[in-house]
Write a protein that holds these residues in place. Structure first.
Motif, PDB file in Angstrom:
ATOM      1  N   ARG A 128       0.833  -1.211   0.000  1.00  0.00           N
ATOM      2  CA  ARG A 128       0.000   0.000   0.000  1.00  0.00           C
ATOM      3  C   ARG A 128       0.868   1.262   0.000  1.00  0.00           C
ATOM      4  NH1 ARG A 128      -5.377  -1.038   0.604  1.00  0.00           N
ATOM      5  NH2 ARG A 128      -6.022  -2.861   1.821  1.00  0.00           N
ATOM      6  N   LEU A 129       2.054   1.168   0.609  1.00  0.00           N
ATOM      7  CA  LEU A 129       2.974   2.300   0.668  1.00  0.00           C
ATOM      8  C   LEU A 129       3.828   2.420  -0.593  1.00  0.00           C
ATOM      9  CD1 LEU A 129       4.173   1.960   4.378  1.00  0.00           C
ATOM     10  CD2 LEU A 129       2.552   3.633   3.462  1.00  0.00           C
ATOM     11  N   GLY A 130       3.613   1.515  -1.563  1.00  0.00           N
ATOM     12  CA  GLY A 130       4.407   1.547  -2.788  1.00  0.00           C
ATOM     13  C   GLY A 130       5.784   0.955  -2.618  1.00  0.00           C
ATOM     14  N   LEU A 131       5.990   0.174  -1.534  1.00  0.00           N
ATOM     15  CA  LEU A 131       7.302  -0.401  -1.244  1.00  0.00           C
ATOM     16  C   LEU A 131       7.355  -1.899  -1.529  1.00  0.00           C
ATOM     17  CD1 LEU A 131       7.944   1.409   2.168  1.00  0.00           C
ATOM     18  CD2 LEU A 131       8.811   2.049  -0.090  1.00  0.00           C
ATOM     19  N   GLY A 132       6.298  -2.426  -2.147  1.00  0.00           N
ATOM     20  CA  GLY A 132       6.250  -3.860  -2.423  1.00  0.00           C
ATOM     21  C   GLY A 132       7.035  -4.225  -3.661  1.00  0.00           C
ATOM     22  N   ALA A 179       7.394 -12.698  -8.983  1.00  0.00           N
ATOM     23  CA  ALA A 179       7.340 -11.366  -9.591  1.00  0.00           C
ATOM     24  C   ALA A 179       5.955 -11.077 -10.152  1.00  0.00           C
ATOM     25  CB  ALA A 179       8.394 -11.248 -10.693  1.00  0.00           C
ATOM     26  N   GLU A 180       5.327 -12.092 -10.771  1.00  0.00           N
ATOM     27  CA  GLU A 180       3.972 -11.923 -11.312  1.00  0.00           C
ATOM     28  C   GLU A 180       2.964 -11.701 -10.194  1.00  0.00           C
ATOM     29  OE1 GLU A 180       4.488 -14.705 -15.329  1.00  0.00           O
ATOM     30  OE2 GLU A 180       3.767 -15.570 -13.439  1.00  0.00           O
ATOM     31  N   PHE A 181       3.167 -12.396  -9.070  1.00  0.00           N
ATOM     32  CA  PHE A 181       2.292 -12.194  -7.922  1.00  0.00           C
ATOM     33  C   PHE A 181       2.412 -10.765  -7.405  1.00  0.00           C
ATOM     34  CE2 PHE A 181       1.494 -11.958  -3.396  1.00  0.00           C
ATOM     35  CZ  PHE A 181       0.267 -12.577  -3.277  1.00  0.00           C
ATOM     36  N   ALA A 182       3.647 -10.284  -7.252  1.00  0.00           N
ATOM     37  CA  ALA A 182       3.877  -8.916  -6.764  1.00  0.00           C
ATOM     38  C   ALA A 182       3.241  -7.894  -7.700  1.00  0.00           C
ATOM     39  CB  ALA A 182       5.378  -8.653  -6.621  1.00  0.00           C
ATOM     40  N   GLN A 183       3.375  -8.117  -9.000  1.00  0.00           N
ATOM     41  CA  GLN A 183       2.792  -7.206  -9.981  1.00  0.00           C
ATOM     42  C   GLN A 183       1.276  -7.198  -9.889  1.00  0.00           C
ATOM     43  OE1 GLN A 183       4.624  -5.140 -12.151  1.00  0.00           O
ATOM     44  NE2 GLN A 183       2.584  -4.230 -12.335  1.00  0.00           N
ATOM     45  N   ALA A 184       0.674  -8.373  -9.719  1.00  0.00           N
ATOM     46  CA  ALA A 184      -0.783  -8.481  -9.625  1.00  0.00           C
ATOM     47  C   ALA A 184      -1.302  -7.780  -8.375  1.00  0.00           C
ATOM     48  CB  ALA A 184      -1.196  -9.949  -9.623  1.00  0.00           C
ATOM     49  N   LEU A 185      -0.603  -7.954  -7.251  1.00  0.00           N
ATOM     50  CA  LEU A 185      -1.029  -7.301  -6.009  1.00  0.00           C
ATOM     51  C   LEU A 185      -0.881  -5.787  -6.128  1.00  0.00           C
ATOM     52  CD1 LEU A 185      -2.060  -7.433  -3.140  1.00  0.00           C
ATOM     53  CD2 LEU A 185       0.267  -7.945  -2.355  1.00  0.00           C
ATOM     54  N   GLY A 186       0.209  -5.334  -6.732  1.00  0.00           N
ATOM     55  CA  GLY A 186       0.394  -3.900  -6.948  1.00  0.00           C
ATOM     56  C   GLY A 186      -0.696  -3.321  -7.828  1.00  0.00           C
ATOM     57  N   THR A 187      -1.076  -4.044  -8.873  1.00  0.00           N
ATOM     58  CA  THR A 187      -2.120  -3.587  -9.798  1.00  0.00           C
ATOM     59  C   THR A 187      -3.458  -3.445  -9.085  1.00  0.00           C
ATOM     60  OG1 THR A 187      -1.007  -4.611 -11.694  1.00  0.00           O
ATOM     61  CG2 THR A 187      -3.371  -4.149 -11.921  1.00  0.00           C
ATOM     62  N   PRO A 192       2.812   0.911  -7.396  1.00  0.00           N
ATOM     63  CA  PRO A 192       3.948   0.252  -8.054  1.00  0.00           C
ATOM     64  C   PRO A 192       4.418  -0.918  -7.204  1.00  0.00           C
ATOM     65  CG  PRO A 192       4.659   2.292  -7.002  1.00  0.00           C
ATOM     66  CD  PRO A 192       3.161   2.259  -6.891  1.00  0.00           C
ATOM     67  N   ALA A 193       5.036  -1.905  -7.835  1.00  0.00           N
ATOM     68  CA  ALA A 193       5.496  -3.086  -7.102  1.00  0.00           C
ATOM     69  C   ALA A 193       6.799  -3.586  -7.721  1.00  0.00           C
ATOM     70  CB  ALA A 193       4.431  -4.162  -7.134  1.00  0.00           C
ATOM     71  N   PHE A 194       7.798  -2.739  -7.684  1.00  0.00           N
ATOM     72  CA  PHE A 194       9.055  -3.110  -8.345  1.00  0.00           C
ATOM     73  C   PHE A 194      10.269  -3.076  -7.417  1.00  0.00           C
ATOM     74  CE2 PHE A 194       8.178   1.398  -9.084  1.00  0.00           C
ATOM     75  CZ  PHE A 194       9.318   1.994  -8.551  1.00  0.00           C
ATOM     76  N   ILE A 195      10.063  -2.778  -6.120  1.00  0.00           N
ATOM     77  CA  ILE A 195      11.203  -2.727  -5.198  1.00  0.00           C
ATOM     78  C   ILE A 195      11.448  -4.138  -4.655  1.00  0.00           C
ATOM     79  CG2 ILE A 195      12.121  -1.740  -3.064  1.00  0.00           C
ATOM     80  CD1 ILE A 195      10.309   0.676  -3.533  1.00  0.00           C
ATOM     81  N   ALA A 240      -8.904 -13.313  -7.124  1.00  0.00           N
ATOM     82  CA  ALA A 240      -8.695 -13.651  -5.710  1.00  0.00           C
ATOM     83  C   ALA A 240      -8.205 -12.441  -4.928  1.00  0.00           C
ATOM     84  CB  ALA A 240      -7.692 -14.806  -5.596  1.00  0.00           C
ATOM     85  N   LEU A 241      -7.242 -11.721  -5.489  1.00  0.00           N
ATOM     86  CA  LEU A 241      -6.694 -10.549  -4.800  1.00  0.00           C
ATOM     87  C   LEU A 241      -7.727  -9.422  -4.699  1.00  0.00           C
ATOM     88  CD1 LEU A 241      -3.086 -10.454  -6.316  1.00  0.00           C
ATOM     89  CD2 LEU A 241      -3.729 -11.086  -3.987  1.00  0.00           C
ATOM     90  N   LYS A 242      -8.535  -9.231  -5.757  1.00  0.00           N
ATOM     91  CA  LYS A 242      -9.556  -8.187  -5.721  1.00  0.00           C
ATOM     92  C   LYS A 242     -10.548  -8.444  -4.592  1.00  0.00           C
ATOM     93  CE  LYS A 242      -9.481  -6.738 -10.580  1.00  0.00           C
ATOM     94  NZ  LYS A 242     -10.168  -6.838 -11.893  1.00  0.00           N
ATOM     95  N   GLU A 243     -10.955  -9.712  -4.420  1.00  0.00           N
ATOM     96  CA  GLU A 243     -11.918 -10.048  -3.360  1.00  0.00           C
ATOM     97  C   GLU A 243     -11.323  -9.779  -1.981  1.00  0.00           C
ATOM     98  OE1 GLU A 243     -13.954 -12.190  -0.300  1.00  0.00           O
ATOM     99  OE2 GLU A 243     -11.916 -12.609  -0.934  1.00  0.00           O
ATOM    100  N   ILE A 244     -10.032 -10.037  -1.844  1.00  0.00           N
ATOM    101  CA  ILE A 244      -9.374  -9.901  -0.538  1.00  0.00           C
ATOM    102  C   ILE A 244      -9.204  -8.434  -0.137  1.00  0.00           C
ATOM    103  CG2 ILE A 244      -7.184 -10.284   0.697  1.00  0.00           C
ATOM    104  CD1 ILE A 244      -6.988 -12.897  -1.096  1.00  0.00           C
TER     105      ILE A 244
END
Length: 246
Positions: A128-132, A179-187, A192-195, A240-244
């Motif tokens: 949420r802080l953009g640090l993921g 990496a795909e999981f991190a990108q999906a959660l960031g989206t 952003p989810a690149f750190i 799944a992530l949207k529901e959560i």
């Protein structure tokens, strides 16, 4: 059915208990502390198995608890929390005059995603802080499952008489990389989810043995789970992530 659930007070146990009750089953928990609708492990050892149609064991210390150092004492705790409870239940079942028809043991599942607990509880704040971002290289497989589907698979195994053997508790889309999981959660969070979280930090927090699970991953396909006829509610990661997080 009357269902006995060992270790049913945690994140997975709570979801399973709610689903079983919604389906009309009667649930008794086995836990360390007494309470309504519960018996203790000591009572199970001394008084034997209460009458039940099925027994499920979910008990076990979380091996990836980041608040616990991976030392000899915690390693013994992780092992004993699984082995001793399973041994207690197995002995009680063997001695029971009317043993349950179904016996389910939960020993390993994907990363369990759901509201109010599980792996996502540790991830949401930094993301949420953009640090993921990805863990280590991010190219390792990251098997996951929605809490609703994990409870659903257990209920399916309980109710369907043809289900036997080992079922992988992962989603069909578990060929996701970290990496795909991190990108999906960031989206989903609009962040952003690149750190990346460097491997050396993961090893420092979890210890080298536990870090392997996060840094190397494992490709797991739920072929037998699908073959039994289980229908996933959340087969895809984005939904799944949207529901959560909604």
């Amino acid at each position: 059915m009357r269902v006995l659930v060992g270790g049913g007070t945690g994140f997975i146990g709570t979801a399973l208990r709610q689903l079983l009750k919604a389906k009309g089953h009667e649930v008794t928990l086995v836990s360390r502390k007494p309470g309504p609708g519960r018996i203790t492990w000591d009572e199970l050892a001394t008084s034997g198995l209460p009458r039940c149609d099925a027994a499920i064991n979910l008990a076990g210390e979380n091996i990836l608890n980041p608040l616990r150092r991976w030392n000899e004492a915690f390693q013994k705790e992780v092992l004993s929390s699984r082995l001793e409870t399973t041994d207690l239940l197995a002995k009680a079942i063997t001695k029971a005059p009317q043993p349950p028809q179904t016996w389910i043991l939960v020993t390993g599942v994907g990363v369990v995603l759901g509201r109010g607990g599980g792996a996502i509880g540790h991830m949401l704040l930094p993301f949420r802080l953009g640090l993921g971002g990805p863990i280590g290289s991010g190219q390792q497989f990251f098997p996951w499952i929605h809490i609703g589907d994990l409870a659903g698979i257990l209920a399916h195994a309980l109710e369907a008489s043809h289900v036997q053997g080992i079922l992988n508790g992962v989603a069909p889309a578990s060929t996701t990389t970290n990496a795909e999981f991190a990108q999906a959660l960031g989206t989903v969070l609009g962040r952003p989810a690149f750190i990346p979280l460097p491997s050396i930090v993961v090893q420092a927090v979890f210890g080298q043995e536990r870090a392997i699970m996060l840094l190397e991953g494992q490709k797991v396909i739920p072929r037998r789970t699908l073959a039994t006829g289980y229908q996933y509610s959340f087969p895809e990661l984005g939904a799944a992530l949207k529901e959560i997080v909604s």
